[in-house]
Design a protein around this motif. Structure first.
Motif, PDB file in Angstrom:
ATOM      1  N   UNK A   1      32.354  39.155  34.309  1.00 28.89           N
ATOM      2  CA  UNK A   1      33.785  39.453  34.442  1.00 28.89           C
ATOM      3  C   UNK A   1      33.982  40.964  34.305  1.00 28.89           C
ATOM      4  N   UNK A   2      35.173  41.415  34.646  1.00 27.34           N
ATOM      5  CA  UNK A   2      35.477  42.842  34.660  1.00 27.34           C
ATOM      6  C   UNK A   2      36.893  43.072  34.147  1.00 27.34           C
ATOM      7  N   UNK A   3      37.129  44.264  33.607  1.00 26.72           N
ATOM      8  CA  UNK A   3      38.474  44.606  33.141  1.00 26.72           C
ATOM      9  C   UNK A   3      39.456  44.670  34.293  1.00 26.72           C
ATOM     10  N   UNK A   4      38.981  44.724  35.521  1.00 27.80           N
ATOM     11  CA  UNK A   4      39.871  44.805  36.673  1.00 27.80           C
ATOM     12  C   UNK A   4      40.294  43.430  37.187  1.00 27.80           C
ATOM     13  N   UNK A   5      39.904  42.393  36.487  1.00 30.22           N
ATOM     14  CA  UNK A   5      40.386  41.054  36.822  1.00 30.22           C
ATOM     15  C   UNK A   5      41.639  40.769  36.004  1.00 30.22           C
TER      16      UNK A   5
END
Length: 293
Positions: A221-225
């Protein structure tokens, strides 16, 4: 000194507004809330300005421990109130309360030591590619320019005061599952003088980049999700040896644990010749929020 680096150092210097009290401006880095690294660097700067004698010659920071109490915003100024629990012959301690709009956003205690000789040992620097030939995070952001929301494109693709090159970076818009390890080369984008406060506060600022996101790697996962809520909860730094932020430093990061909606990360900072100059630890919120129906 480049314009972007000069602007950041001005941000970290602070304005005196009374006895052991300072005011600081904020900078919008495109995050939802105020960037924690900015507050860390500013709080350390405030503490160093209250030390007795000449802190350039008499004192070196050896540790800081901070708790982020509330999210700050990027519009309103910050106030820093410093207290001095102890000024000893070898060590001095400072406590810094950072507030915005009358509410505390961070509490930090830090300790300083007079230069001293003693036993020496350290772990070896881990092998890492680069920094030559490794793309900077700004170069990657420019490649992904169209993936950012329109408002954030100028912020993420602009020149940065600290150049960061992640070895084998992920695609933040299409993350894959990886082991929780990261290697980042970093240095200021221009030369700094010999002011110790500038080098140490800049490392404190830069240490909050790339750290908690290492705990996201095993989960793909990513902080941009949009469904991800990520925020720093606490942050500690131990300064071991002198260093320069205008020379390449290797930031070797791992995340040994995630549980209870929190991720724990550790970082070791090495000079290019292999000296361990600082150690860092942080726990942060890594919460997966279900989209509302």
């Amino acid at each position: 000194m480049s314009d972007v680096l000069d602007e950041l150092m001005g941000l970290l210097d602070l304005e005196p507004i009374g006895m052991n009290r300072f005011r600081g401006r904020c900078q919008d880095l495109g995050f939802k809330n105020l960037f924690g690294g900015q507050v860390l660097g500013q709080a350390l700067s405030a503490a160093m300005q209250t030390l007795p004698g000449d802190f350039h010659r008499d004192w070196l920071p050896h540790s800081l421990h901070a708790y982020f109490l509330r999210p700050g915003n990027v519009r309103d100024s910050l106030e820093f109130e410093v207290s001095a629990p102890r000024d000893g012959r070898s060590f001095a301690n400072r406590q810094v309360i950072v507030s915005q709009l009358g509410k505390a956003v961070m509490s930090m205690i830090c300790s300083f030591q007079r230069p001293e000789q003693g036993f020496e040992h350290q772990l070896n620097m881990p092998p890492a590619e680069g920094p030559e030939g490794v793309a900077s995070q700004v170069e990657l952001a420019r490649q992904w320019r169209d993936c950012f929301p329109e408002r954030l494109r100028p912020i993420y693709t602009a020149d940065k005061p600290v150049e960061m090159r992640v070895v084998d970076p992920i695609n933040i818009f299409s993350p894959e599952v990886r082991p929780p390890h990261k290697a980042v080369w970093m240095r200021s984008d221009d030369t700094l003088g010999d002011n110790i406060r500038h080098h140490t506060t800049l490392l404190a600022y830069a240490s909050d980049f790339n750290l908690i996101t290492t705990a996201l790697l095993p989960h793909g996962v990513s902080v941009f999700q949009k469904e991800m809520q990520v925020a720093s909860l606490d942050h500690s730094i131990w300064f071991h040896r002198p260093f320069r932020m205008d020379d390449w430093l290797l930031y070797s990061i791992d995340s040994p644990s995630a549980s209870g909606g929190r991720g724990f990360c550790r970082g070791q900072v090495f000079s290019s010749n292999g000296e361990l100059v600082a150690s860092i630890a942080q726990e942060g919120l890594i919460r997966h929020c279900k989209p509302e129906d």
